[in-house]
Write a protein that holds these residues in place. Structure first.
Motif, PDB file in Angstrom:
ATOM      1  N   VAL A  58       0.865  -1.178   0.000  1.00  0.00           N
ATOM      2  CA  VAL A  58       0.000   0.000   0.000  1.00  0.00           C
ATOM      3  C   VAL A  58       0.902   1.227   0.000  1.00  0.00           C
ATOM      4  CG1 VAL A  58      -1.819   1.221   1.232  1.00  0.00           C
ATOM      5  CG2 VAL A  58      -1.735  -1.269   1.313  1.00  0.00           C
ATOM      6  N   THR A  59       0.668   2.136  -0.967  1.00  0.00           N
ATOM      7  CA  THR A  59       1.453   3.360  -1.028  1.00  0.00           C
ATOM      8  C   THR A  59       0.558   4.545  -0.691  1.00  0.00           C
ATOM      9  OG1 THR A  59       1.047   3.742  -3.393  1.00  0.00           O
ATOM     10  CG2 THR A  59       2.968   2.401  -2.806  1.00  0.00           C
ATOM     11  N   PHE A  60       1.169   5.568  -0.119  1.00  0.00           N
ATOM     12  CA  PHE A  60       0.461   6.781   0.261  1.00  0.00           C
ATOM     13  C   PHE A  60       1.198   7.975  -0.328  1.00  0.00           C
ATOM     14  CE2 PHE A  60      -0.171   3.640   3.565  1.00  0.00           C
ATOM     15  CZ  PHE A  60      -1.535   3.709   3.811  1.00  0.00           C
ATOM     16  N   LYS A  61       0.442   8.879  -0.945  1.00  0.00           N
ATOM     17  CA  LYS A  61       1.016  10.108  -1.486  1.00  0.00           C
ATOM     18  C   LYS A  61       0.232  11.273  -0.902  1.00  0.00           C
ATOM     19  CE  LYS A  61       1.838  12.661  -5.733  1.00  0.00           C
ATOM     20  NZ  LYS A  61       1.643  12.701  -7.182  1.00  0.00           N
ATOM     21  N   LEU A  62       0.941  12.248  -0.364  1.00  0.00           N
ATOM     22  CA  LEU A  62       0.294  13.410   0.224  1.00  0.00           C
ATOM     23  C   LEU A  62      -0.212  14.313  -0.895  1.00  0.00           C
ATOM     24  CD1 LEU A  62      -0.284  14.789   2.951  1.00  0.00           C
ATOM     25  CD2 LEU A  62       1.864  16.037   2.637  1.00  0.00           C
ATOM     26  N   LEU A  63      -1.543  14.494  -0.968  1.00  0.00           N
ATOM     27  CA  LEU A  63      -2.154  15.352  -1.985  1.00  0.00           C
ATOM     28  C   LEU A  63      -2.373  16.766  -1.448  1.00  0.00           C
ATOM     29  CD1 LEU A  63      -4.858  12.971  -3.501  1.00  0.00           C
ATOM     30  CD2 LEU A  63      -2.599  13.507  -4.425  1.00  0.00           C
ATOM     31  N   THR A  64      -2.891  16.857  -0.242  1.00  0.00           N
ATOM     32  CA  THR A  64      -3.095  18.125   0.458  1.00  0.00           C
ATOM     33  C   THR A  64      -2.659  17.883   1.896  1.00  0.00           C
ATOM     34  OG1 THR A  64      -5.351  17.692   1.214  1.00  0.00           O
ATOM     35  CG2 THR A  64      -5.130  18.618  -1.009  1.00  0.00           C
ATOM     36  N   PRO A  65      -2.593  18.915   2.715  1.00  0.00           N
ATOM     37  CA  PRO A  65      -2.145  18.693   4.100  1.00  0.00           C
ATOM     38  C   PRO A  65      -2.966  17.666   4.884  1.00  0.00           C
ATOM     39  CG  PRO A  65      -2.050  21.022   3.597  1.00  0.00           C
ATOM     40  CD  PRO A  65      -2.736  20.349   2.429  1.00  0.00           C
ATOM     41  N   ASP A  66      -4.189  17.351   4.417  1.00  0.00           N
ATOM     42  CA  ASP A  66      -4.996  16.360   5.148  1.00  0.00           C
ATOM     43  C   ASP A  66      -5.565  15.267   4.244  1.00  0.00           C
ATOM     44  OD1 ASP A  66      -6.945  17.764   3.781  1.00  0.00           O
ATOM     45  OD2 ASP A  66      -8.290  17.941   5.496  1.00  0.00           O
ATOM     46  N   THR A  67      -5.005  15.099   3.047  1.00  0.00           N
ATOM     47  CA  THR A  67      -5.510  14.077   2.117  1.00  0.00           C
ATOM     48  C   THR A  67      -4.361  13.238   1.577  1.00  0.00           C
ATOM     49  OG1 THR A  67      -7.294  15.558   1.446  1.00  0.00           O
ATOM     50  CG2 THR A  67      -6.861  13.663   0.021  1.00  0.00           C
ATOM     51  N   LEU A  68      -4.518  11.920   1.688  1.00  0.00           N
ATOM     52  CA  LEU A  68      -3.526  10.978   1.167  1.00  0.00           C
ATOM     53  C   LEU A  68      -4.128  10.175   0.023  1.00  0.00           C
ATOM     54  CD1 LEU A  68      -2.261   9.552   4.571  1.00  0.00           C
ATOM     55  CD2 LEU A  68      -1.021  11.143   3.093  1.00  0.00           C
TER      56      LEU A  68
END
Length: 95
Positions: A58-68
């Protein structure tokens, strides 16, 4: 969440929206765990609904300060595409 990730925040949010590859959003809380942060309320249900299994990546990318952005790969390295499953309304993000 690794310390190398959380050190980029002035303050780590206590709640994140997880957005998957079909643009569904899911709310999870975050809590400290002896230094690093961990996904807490909402994560177990998210993992069950999206059928994340042992061996998946599972990968996570920060899109906004509170959205992954969450991308799930199965044990063969193939991206898993899940339609929005039914989940507890407490964790659904109202858009």
């Amino acid at each position: 969440m690794p310390l190398d990730f959380t050190k980029h925040f002035v303050a780590v949010p206590m709640e994140f929206k997880l957005r998957n590859n079909t643009d569904c959003s899911w709310k999870v809380t975050v809590k400290p765990m002896n230094g690093p942060m961990t996904l807490d309320q909402g994560w177990a249900t998210y993992a069950a609904v999206h059928q994340i299994k042992t061996g998946y990546m599972v990968t996570f990318k920060l899109l906004t300060p509170d959205t992954l952005k969450v991308i799930i790969f199965d044990d063969d390295g193939i991206e898993v595409v899940n339609k929005c499953g039914k989940h507890d309304d407490a964790f659904a993000v109202k858009e």
